[in-house]
Design an enzyme around this catalytic site. Sequence first.
Site, PDB file in Angstrom:
ATOM      1  N   GLU A  48       0.806  -1.224   0.000  1.00  0.00           N
ATOM      2  CA  GLU A  48       0.000   0.000   0.000  1.00  0.00           C
ATOM      3  C   GLU A  48       0.839   1.274   0.000  1.00  0.00           C
ATOM      4  O   GLU A  48       0.398   2.306  -0.513  1.00  0.00           O
ATOM      5  CB  GLU A  48      -0.958   0.003   1.201  1.00  0.00           C
ATOM      6  CG  GLU A  48      -2.065  -1.032   1.126  1.00  0.00           C
ATOM      7  CD  GLU A  48      -1.678  -2.399   1.669  1.00  0.00           C
ATOM      8  OE1 GLU A  48      -2.559  -3.281   1.735  1.00  0.00           O
ATOM      9  OE2 GLU A  48      -0.496  -2.590   2.036  1.00  0.00           O
ATOM     10  N   PHE A 110     -11.131  -7.552  14.026  1.00  0.00           N
ATOM     11  CA  PHE A 110     -10.062  -7.994  13.131  1.00  0.00           C
ATOM     12  C   PHE A 110      -9.767  -6.906  12.097  1.00  0.00           C
ATOM     13  O   PHE A 110     -10.650  -6.392  11.448  1.00  0.00           O
ATOM     14  CB  PHE A 110     -10.473  -9.288  12.439  1.00  0.00           C
ATOM     15  CG  PHE A 110      -9.471  -9.775  11.432  1.00  0.00           C
ATOM     16  CD1 PHE A 110      -8.216 -10.228  11.837  1.00  0.00           C
ATOM     17  CD2 PHE A 110      -9.764  -9.776  10.076  1.00  0.00           C
ATOM     18  CE1 PHE A 110      -7.285 -10.679  10.919  1.00  0.00           C
ATOM     19  CE2 PHE A 110      -8.839 -10.229   9.145  1.00  0.00           C
ATOM     20  CZ  PHE A 110      -7.599 -10.674   9.560  1.00  0.00           C
ATOM     21  N   GLN A 111      -8.499  -6.564  11.981  1.00  0.00           N
ATOM     22  CA  GLN A 111      -8.007  -5.538  11.057  1.00  0.00           C
ATOM     23  C   GLN A 111      -8.675  -4.179  11.274  1.00  0.00           C
ATOM     24  O   GLN A 111      -8.894  -3.418  10.335  1.00  0.00           O
ATOM     25  CB  GLN A 111      -8.161  -5.995   9.600  1.00  0.00           C
ATOM     26  CG  GLN A 111      -7.210  -7.126   9.235  1.00  0.00           C
ATOM     27  CD  GLN A 111      -7.073  -7.364   7.759  1.00  0.00           C
ATOM     28  OE1 GLN A 111      -7.985  -7.088   6.993  1.00  0.00           O
ATOM     29  NE2 GLN A 111      -5.930  -7.885   7.341  1.00  0.00           N
ATOM     30  N   LYS A 160     -17.376  -1.136   6.155  1.00  0.00           N
ATOM     31  CA  LYS A 160     -17.857  -2.117   5.186  1.00  0.00           C
ATOM     32  C   LYS A 160     -19.377  -2.118   5.068  1.00  0.00           C
ATOM     33  O   LYS A 160     -19.923  -2.275   3.960  1.00  0.00           O
ATOM     34  CB  LYS A 160     -17.352  -3.506   5.579  1.00  0.00           C
ATOM     35  CG  LYS A 160     -17.548  -4.553   4.480  1.00  0.00           C
ATOM     36  CD  LYS A 160     -16.815  -5.840   4.796  1.00  0.00           C
ATOM     37  CE  LYS A 160     -16.942  -6.846   3.648  1.00  0.00           C
ATOM     38  NZ  LYS A 160     -16.193  -8.098   3.927  1.00  0.00           N
ATOM     39  N   MET A 478      24.524   8.775   0.996  1.00  0.00           N
ATOM     40  CA  MET A 478      24.479  10.012   1.772  1.00  0.00           C
ATOM     41  C   MET A 478      24.803   9.748   3.243  1.00  0.00           C
ATOM     42  O   MET A 478      25.458  10.560   3.901  1.00  0.00           O
ATOM     43  CB  MET A 478      23.115  10.686   1.631  1.00  0.00           C
ATOM     44  CG  MET A 478      23.084  12.112   2.141  1.00  0.00           C
ATOM     45  SD  MET A 478      24.194  13.225   1.233  1.00  0.00           S
ATOM     46  CE  MET A 478      23.200  13.616  -0.196  1.00  0.00           C
TER      47      MET A 478
END
Length: 584
Positions: A48, A110-111, A160, A478
């Site tokens: 993502e 969940f999640q 949802k 760097m």
Amino acid sequence: MTGAEMVLRALADQGVAHVFGYPGGAVLPIYDEFFQQEKVKHILVRHEQGATHMAEGYARSTGKPGVALATSGPGATNCVTGLTDAMLDSIPMVLLTGQVPTHLIGNDAFQECDTVGITRPCTKQNWLVKDVNDLSRIIHEAFYVATHGRPGPVVVDIPKDVQFAKGRYTGPEGVIVKSYQPRTSPHAQAIEAAVKLIASAKKPLFYTGGGVINSGVEASKLLREFVGLTGIPITSTLMGLGAYPASGKEWLGMLGMHGTYEANLAMHDCDVMINVGARFDDRITGRLDAFAPNSKKIHIDIDPSSINKTVKIDIPVVADVKEALAALLAEWKKTGAKLDQGALASWKEQIAKWKAVDCLKYRANKDVIMPQYAIQRLYELTKDRDTYITTEVGQHQMWAAQFYHFEEPNRWMTSGGLGTMGYGLPAAVGVQAAHPKSLVVDIAGDASVQMTMQEFSTAIQYRLPIKIFILNNHYMGMVRQWQQLLHGNRLSESYSESLPDFVKLAEAFGGKGIRCSKPADLDAAIMDMVNTPGPVIFDCEVANLANCFPMIPSGKAHNEMLLGADISDEEVGSAIDAKGKQLV
């Protein structure tokens, strides 16, 4: 219609052509709608974070908002880096996230995560949609907020059950966020005062930033006209490259920590500074109490919170850059304002002496590819093509800014404020999706590119022919440079001891790999990369310990620069790695 149908309808009504996303349980209703329509194309990412950087690249190269989609919980949290990157660089992005059903919010389902709470510090605004009848209006408001005023990222979190619920769709016509009405037109008094101050200058300087590019192509045209009319020298931040052409008569190059000697010295000595769409970032100012100490400062910025935030301003102009420049030009012409040409000529003579230092010179080598030379050859061989450049973050990024010369805006995509390693590869995917027939090159480092290498798979799947041009010095360059110059040559964990074979890696993904280690072979290898019709990873083996100069050391003023010629081999010394190995 259902909430999921509303999402796709709203995106289509906003003119969205591409969405970068990754499916999961909390967004499956939306993905089901993607399957049943053809107006909006979905591009499947591999992580993502990659979706957000793709959306950034898409936005930066088109001027349109980029759109990303992620599921709840880890899907949403994986987007935080990209959101913060877009926030600091003022990139318009709309992120849609799934959320657990409303009756489970707060139950550690969940999640589940508090997406709104987590993303509040790194977005312009975010929404948790609890009623399907609010959904379409909120999505349209999100696009409004992302693109109006100072651009930036927004988040719409959609439970949802809201995606399944049915409600009435509201179109984008007439959507106005009453609580957010940024001022775009400048005050007439501010414009009059600015013109008077500029006309009085003996040593004027334009200091431009990403705000010019964000304001649109017309803003760059107006800037070029004003510079041409006045003959005032001009420099730019990292984010503003391309707003004024690098071949332009008054161009001084980039300023800041790795900017040119002439740009930084001109900034220090100017008597009137015209800041157009920049925010006095610490990488530009160096030590604040020594920043342009004898100058009067004009600051054009659409974000009023940027005015007097870090540097005291004499004349603030709160407005869109395009409208402010148009007003300045009109007032300049109307009043017949003119600069003192004798003083301006003397100022340019001084700048010419600084230019003569040739601060970007480096030691050429016929046996080893110097990284600066690699960028120079890449530029020469691609400058006449329809080319877009993205970068990762590190030495290669600064060399790209120094040696790849941009003539137009929206051709340079890089992570400025956040300095996000791993930005360039997915950003290149986003740019290529927006410009399928153009040449898109990610100038990368061997360490940075591994952060998001999985997104090369997305380029393969969608036949997006991005070119990954890796300056491979086997170090976090760097980090190694700072350790070498500022930390007693102790190279703690900055040596890349087990790099992958990038050629084999490209082939494993289904792309083409090219390796080059000799200067004499470089041009042919670059042309092979450019002419390959599919995605390419180019492993360019460069000098291991080359340093990026000029450089303003940490804590120093912007006129206290280190030049490459100032650093002798004895001063640099022989670096010692973590295992006690001597590195020449």
